[in-house]
Design a protein around this motif. Structure first.
Motif, PDB file in Angstrom:
ATOM      1  N   VAL A  72      34.225 -22.391   8.655  1.00 18.94           N
ATOM      2  CA  VAL A  72      32.962 -21.857   9.004  1.00 18.94           C
ATOM      3  C   VAL A  72      33.375 -20.343   9.615  1.00 18.94           C
ATOM      4  CG1 VAL A  72      31.208 -21.830  10.625  1.00 18.94           C
ATOM      5  CG2 VAL A  72      31.473 -23.820   9.032  1.00 18.94           C
ATOM      6  N   ARG A  73      34.453 -20.611  10.620  1.00 13.30           N
ATOM      7  CA  ARG A  73      34.842 -19.338  11.395  1.00 13.30           C
ATOM      8  C   ARG A  73      35.441 -18.228  10.591  1.00 13.30           C
ATOM      9  NH1 ARG A  73      33.127 -19.276  16.902  1.00 13.30           N
ATOM     10  NH2 ARG A  73      32.862 -21.715  17.229  1.00 13.30           N
ATOM     11  N   LEU A  74      36.233 -18.647   9.363  1.00  9.40           N
ATOM     12  CA  LEU A  74      36.662 -17.652   8.529  1.00  9.40           C
ATOM     13  C   LEU A  74      35.606 -16.904   7.421  1.00  9.40           C
ATOM     14  CD1 LEU A  74      39.904 -19.750   7.245  1.00  9.40           C
ATOM     15  CD2 LEU A  74      39.888 -17.557   8.572  1.00  9.40           C
ATOM     16  N   MET A  75      34.753 -17.865   7.229  1.00 12.52           N
ATOM     17  CA  MET A  75      33.718 -17.215   6.444  1.00 12.52           C
ATOM     18  C   MET A  75      32.508 -16.277   7.353  1.00 12.52           C
ATOM     19  SD  MET A  75      32.557 -20.132   3.787  1.00 12.52           S
ATOM     20  CE  MET A  75      32.882 -21.474   4.676  1.00 12.52           C
ATOM     21  N   PRO A 133      26.389 -13.275   2.656  1.00 12.10           N
ATOM     22  CA  PRO A 133      27.278 -14.175   1.663  1.00 12.10           C
ATOM     23  C   PRO A 133      28.318 -13.373   0.961  1.00 12.10           C
ATOM     24  CG  PRO A 133      25.159 -14.689   1.380  1.00 12.10           C
ATOM     25  CD  PRO A 133      25.034 -13.646   2.467  1.00 12.10           C
ATOM     26  N   HIS A 134      27.864 -11.910   0.504  1.00 13.13           N
ATOM     27  CA  HIS A 134      28.919 -11.136  -0.419  1.00 13.13           C
ATOM     28  C   HIS A 134      29.588 -10.195   0.701  1.00 13.13           C
ATOM     29  CE1 HIS A 134      25.236  -8.474   0.529  1.00 13.13           C
ATOM     30  NE2 HIS A 134      26.364  -7.485   0.226  1.00 13.13           N
ATOM     31  N   VAL A 135      29.730 -10.436   1.621  1.00 12.54           N
ATOM     32  CA  VAL A 135      30.764  -9.629   2.637  1.00 12.54           C
ATOM     33  C   VAL A 135      31.533 -10.341   3.244  1.00 12.54           C
ATOM     34  CG1 VAL A 135      30.801  -8.037   4.554  1.00 12.54           C
ATOM     35  CG2 VAL A 135      28.869  -7.659   2.979  1.00 12.54           C
ATOM     36  N   ASP A 136      33.022 -10.204   3.485  1.00 10.23           N
ATOM     37  CA  ASP A 136      33.678 -10.930   4.226  1.00 10.23           C
ATOM     38  C   ASP A 136      33.668 -10.664   5.496  1.00 10.23           C
ATOM     39  OD1 ASP A 136      35.880 -12.257   5.096  1.00 10.23           O
ATOM     40  OD2 ASP A 136      37.386 -11.217   4.042  1.00 10.23           O
ATOM     41  N   ARG A 193      40.081 -25.324   0.249  1.00  5.03           N
ATOM     42  CA  ARG A 193      39.353 -26.053  -0.567  1.00  5.03           C
ATOM     43  C   ARG A 193      37.847 -25.818  -0.220  1.00  5.03           C
ATOM     44  NH1 ARG A 193      43.800 -30.696  -2.073  1.00  5.03           N
ATOM     45  NH2 ARG A 193      45.310 -29.451  -3.044  1.00  5.03           N
ATOM     46  N   MET A 194      37.608 -25.469   1.056  1.00  4.46           N
ATOM     47  CA  MET A 194      36.222 -25.397   1.569  1.00  4.46           C
ATOM     48  C   MET A 194      35.789 -24.065   1.542  1.00  4.46           C
ATOM     49  SD  MET A 194      36.365 -27.934   4.903  1.00  4.46           S
ATOM     50  CE  MET A 194      36.799 -29.432   5.073  1.00  4.46           C
ATOM     51  N   LEU A 195      36.689 -23.014   1.217  1.00  3.10           N
ATOM     52  CA  LEU A 195      36.299 -21.695   1.085  1.00  3.10           C
ATOM     53  C   LEU A 195      35.785 -21.349  -0.276  1.00  3.10           C
ATOM     54  CD1 LEU A 195      39.366 -20.001   2.941  1.00  3.10           C
ATOM     55  CD2 LEU A 195      36.888 -20.370   3.888  1.00  3.10           C
ATOM     56  N   PRO A 196      35.057 -20.013  -0.362  1.00  3.05           N
ATOM     57  CA  PRO A 196      34.757 -19.703  -1.774  1.00  3.05           C
ATOM     58  C   PRO A 196      35.773 -19.588  -2.861  1.00  3.05           C
ATOM     59  CG  PRO A 196      33.507 -18.300  -0.324  1.00  3.05           C
ATOM     60  CD  PRO A 196      34.717 -19.313   0.521  1.00  3.05           C
ATOM     61  N   LYS A 197      35.710 -19.934  -4.046  1.00  2.15           N
ATOM     62  CA  LYS A 197      36.455 -19.682  -5.095  1.00  2.15           C
ATOM     63  C   LYS A 197      36.714 -18.675  -5.652  1.00  2.15           C
ATOM     64  CE  LYS A 197      36.840 -24.167  -4.362  1.00  2.15           C
ATOM     65  NZ  LYS A 197      36.356 -25.060  -3.038  1.00  2.15           N
ATOM     66  N   ASN A 198      36.725 -17.504  -5.060  1.00  3.15           N
ATOM     67  CA  ASN A 198      36.647 -16.094  -5.724  1.00  3.15           C
ATOM     68  C   ASN A 198      37.710 -15.047  -4.668  1.00  3.15           C
ATOM     69  OD1 ASN A 198      35.202 -15.557  -3.104  1.00  3.15           O
ATOM     70  ND2 ASN A 198      33.415 -15.880  -4.468  1.00  3.15           N
ATOM     71  N   LYS A 199      37.468 -13.821  -4.936  1.00  2.57           N
ATOM     72  CA  LYS A 199      38.274 -12.765  -4.359  1.00  2.57           C
ATOM     73  C   LYS A 199      38.056 -12.909  -2.816  1.00  2.57           C
ATOM     74  CE  LYS A 199      38.713  -9.557  -7.937  1.00  2.57           C
ATOM     75  NZ  LYS A 199      38.349  -8.313  -8.408  1.00  2.57           N
ATOM     76  N   LEU A 200      36.893 -13.170  -2.246  1.00  3.40           N
ATOM     77  CA  LEU A 200      36.632 -13.410  -0.964  1.00  3.40           C
ATOM     78  C   LEU A 200      37.176 -14.204  -0.301  1.00  3.40           C
ATOM     79  CD1 LEU A 200      32.581 -12.635  -0.402  1.00  3.40           C
ATOM     80  CD2 LEU A 200      34.408 -11.025  -0.078  1.00  3.40           C
ATOM     81  N   GLY A 201      37.399 -15.517  -1.136  1.00  6.17           N
ATOM     82  CA  GLY A 201      38.025 -16.970  -0.520  1.00  6.17           C
ATOM     83  C   GLY A 201      39.513 -16.538  -0.210  1.00  6.17           C
ATOM     84  N   GLN A 253      40.773 -13.437   0.371  1.00  6.40           N
ATOM     85  CA  GLN A 253      40.953 -12.810   1.720  1.00  6.40           C
ATOM     86  C   GLN A 253      40.790 -13.601   2.907  1.00  6.40           C
ATOM     87  OE1 GLN A 253      37.906  -9.618   1.258  1.00  6.40           O
ATOM     88  NE2 GLN A 253      39.104  -8.783  -0.656  1.00  6.40           N
ATOM     89  N   MET A 254      39.726 -14.566   2.994  1.00  9.13           N
ATOM     90  CA  MET A 254      39.678 -15.132   4.048  1.00  9.13           C
ATOM     91  C   MET A 254      40.736 -16.149   4.675  1.00  9.13           C
ATOM     92  SD  MET A 254      35.592 -16.735   3.177  1.00  9.13           S
ATOM     93  CE  MET A 254      34.346 -15.235   2.868  1.00  9.13           C
ATOM     94  N   ILE A 255      41.354 -16.779   3.582  1.00  9.89           N
ATOM     95  CA  ILE A 255      42.505 -17.715   3.989  1.00  9.89           C
ATOM     96  C   ILE A 255      43.625 -16.832   4.536  1.00  9.89           C
ATOM     97  CG2 ILE A 255      43.678 -17.664   1.728  1.00  9.89           C
ATOM     98  CD1 ILE A 255      43.081 -20.890   3.810  1.00  9.89           C
ATOM     99  N   ASN A 256      43.685 -15.707   4.090  1.00  8.05           N
ATOM    100  CA  ASN A 256      44.752 -14.896   4.844  1.00  8.05           C
ATOM    101  C   ASN A 256      44.530 -14.229   6.465  1.00  8.05           C
ATOM    102  OD1 ASN A 256      46.173 -14.634   2.180  1.00  8.05           O
ATOM    103  ND2 ASN A 256      45.035 -12.865   1.931  1.00  8.05           N
ATOM    104  N   ARG A 257      43.463 -14.824   6.813  1.00  5.86           N
ATOM    105  CA  ARG A 257      43.294 -14.613   8.441  1.00  5.86           C
ATOM    106  C   ARG A 257      43.422 -15.793   9.014  1.00  5.86           C
ATOM    107  NH1 ARG A 257      38.808 -12.158   6.290  1.00  5.86           N
ATOM    108  NH2 ARG A 257      37.375 -13.904   7.186  1.00  5.86           N
ATOM    109  N   LEU A 258      44.013 -16.960   8.534  1.00  2.00           N
ATOM    110  CA  LEU A 258      44.210 -18.292   8.985  1.00  2.00           C
ATOM    111  C   LEU A 258      45.648 -18.416   9.458  1.00  2.00           C
ATOM    112  CD1 LEU A 258      43.589 -21.275   9.787  1.00  2.00           C
ATOM    113  CD2 LEU A 258      44.099 -21.849   7.487  1.00  2.00           C
ATOM    114  N   ARG A 259      45.980 -18.611  10.780  1.00  2.00           N
ATOM    115  CA  ARG A 259      47.503 -18.544  11.060  1.00  2.00           C
ATOM    116  C   ARG A 259      47.816 -20.089  11.839  1.00  2.00           C
ATOM    117  NH1 ARG A 259      48.044 -13.075   9.804  1.00  2.00           N
ATOM    118  NH2 ARG A 259      46.507 -11.996  10.121  1.00  2.00           N
TER     119      ARG A 259
END
Length: 144
Positions: free
Chosen positions: A36-39, A48-51, A109-117, A119-125
């Motif tokens: 939820v925080r990453l999205m 929805p269409h903006v990261d 696996r909870m994030l969108p399955k596209n380019k936005l997803g 980008q989002m997973i890269n902000r997880l440390r």
């Protein structure tokens, strides 16, 4: 209240840093909050269409909790691409060998399955101890 719905633009995104201690937290509930925080769904400016998500730092990733018999029953599959190349590990083995990958896979696996997803997973440390290298960002601590 505005007459029109306001859609956030990527130039308007403000990213915050959050720190979560995973010790004793249940894997699924923890992964949900991180996703939820990453999205950026926790923000009123969610579009929805903006990261528009934030950075999340997870400490003690190796000390998560699971319910039921998941330590032995939950399986992680990967395949080399060759005949007979299926590799299977259960959750207990994953926590011993790659403890950060357990949380990363659950969140991814909870994030969108596209380019936005992607980008989002890269902000997880993820870190296995209590120390991290992002103290300069002054992360806000979150209690779940």
């Amino acid at each position: 209240m505005s007459k029109y719905t306001v859609m956030q633009k990527k130039e308007e995104v403000v990213r915050n840093w959050y720190e979560i201690d995973a010790e004793g937290k249940v894997l699924g509930k923890l992964a949900t909050e991180i996703a939820v925080r990453l999205m950026g769904k926790h923000k009123p400016s969610y579009t929805p269409h903006v990261d528009g998500g934030d950075f999340v730092i997870v400490l003690n990733a190796d000390k998560i909790a699971v319910t039921g018999n998941k330590l032995l029953d939950k399986k992680y599959y990967r395949h080399s691409g060759y005949p007979g190349g299926l590799k299977v590990r259960n959750l207990e083995e994953m926590l011993q060998k790659q403890p950060t990958e357990v949380i990363r896979k659950a969140v991814e696996r909870m994030l969108p399955k596209n380019k936005l997803g992607s980008q989002m997973i890269n902000r997880l440390r993820l870190f296995t101890g209590t120390e991290h290298t992002h103290t300069a960002q002054k992360p806000e601590r979150i209690e779940l």
